[in-house]
Design an enzyme around this catalytic site. Structure first.
Site: not given
Length: 324
Positions: A94, A163
């Site tokens: 994002d 992540y």
């Protein structure tokens, strides 16, 4: 990441194309995410413009700061609309999210790949890698360009993605050199409690409390590993004392990681209980308390793939719509 088909995906080796694997890293701070968007600076758009430039293909109006360029003229002097690069990525990050180990693939006409060599005494893949490094901005780094094995799909062949979200919970203690990659919060966090409640996310769940599905997709994901820890304090270590959240899953839904982080922080700061967090995992219900936290603390740090002989089977299996 959703399992629905990607319209930009090329068939391997179609029309004399060569599938390449690109390993890269980027500082997401000045990008509007990975996916190209008209008029906005994106990682995909930036790299695709660079690919068009170094291969001399197509004719694209630059919106990424790389200049205007076109393919060679045709027989009557007209500009030919040639091959346009289309990258397929392992994980679409994002706006503001970083990547230290991102992977994508590209189907490139064999003649264009060969033309990248020029006078360089290296193989075509290395030549393309060098040319890309020469034209890309300094917030994108191409780590390697290699020929992909049969059946490789950067998106669908991936086994898992990792992540890491970094936080500083000691006001005034954060090294300012990390300000673009670490979120600073007021007051200490109960890291052990956060780690304990986060374990509820391990396994196959509907993460509808923490994400939204893409059209035709679901929020069902399988989390393989999750954990909070405080980095040991070591003199001279930039990350010394930071709080880190690491999550490994086969794929992620939109805003899933940052929303999980935000929910855990509410527990760690004493604003919610661990039972509240577990309830959000067990019963999907999207509301404001489980919205995404700021993007700058999040980095994609790894993508793992199966052995070469299992790549195609993995890609075929992951395309199936998930159920619990």
């Amino acid at each position: 990441m959703e399992e629905n088909a990607d319209p930009d995906r090329y068939a391997p080796d179609a029309g004399g194309e060569v599938r390449l694997r690109l390993d890269l890293a980027y500082d997401g701070g000045s990008f509007h995410g990975w996916a190209r968007q008209p008029g906005l600076r994106t990682v995909q758009g930036t790299i695709e413009e660079a690919l068009a430039k170094v291969t001399g293909s197509g004719r694209r109006q630059d919106r990424q700061g790389l200049g205007t360029f076109s393919a060679p003229a045709g027989k009557e002097g007209e500009v030919q609309e040639g091959w346009n690069p289309r990258l397929v990525v392992a994980g679409r990050t994002d706006t503001g999210v970083h990547a230290s180990r991102q992977v994508c693939h590209l189907d490139l006409p064999a003649d264009l790949l060969a033309s990248c060599q020029g006078h360089m005494e290296v193989d075509p893949e290395q030549a393309l890698e060098r040319r890309l490094r020469h034209v890309l901005p300094d917030d994108v780094v191409i780590r390697s360009v290699t020929r992909a094995p049969d059946g490789f799909d950067a998106r669908f062949s991936a086994l898992e993605r990792t992540y890491v979200y970094r936080i500083c919970d000691r006001p005034g203690a954060m090294d300012p050199r990390l300000r673009g990659f670490v979120l600073e919060v007021d007051g200490p966090l109960d890291v052990e409690l956060m780690d304990s409640c986060a374990q509820a996310a391990v396994g196959l769940h509907d993460f509808g409390s923490f994400s939204t599905p893409n059209p035709g997709g679901t929020t069902i994901r399988k989390v393989l590993k999750v954990g909070w820890r405080r980095v040991p304090r070591v003199e001279g270590d930039l990350e010394s004392g930071l709080v880190e959240f690491t999550i490994v899953a086969d794929a992620f839904a939109h805003n899933m990681v940052r929303s999980l982080v935000n929910a855990c922080l509410r527990v760690g700061a004493g604003r919610q209980t661990a039972d509240w967090f577990r309830g959000k995992v067990e019963t999907p219900a999207r509301e404001g308390a489980t919205g995404p936290i700021a993007a700058r603390g999040l980095t994609l740090e790894g993508v793992a793939y199966p052995p070469d002989g299992e790549l195609a089977l993995r890609a075929q299996a992951i395309r199936a719509r998930r159920t619990l």
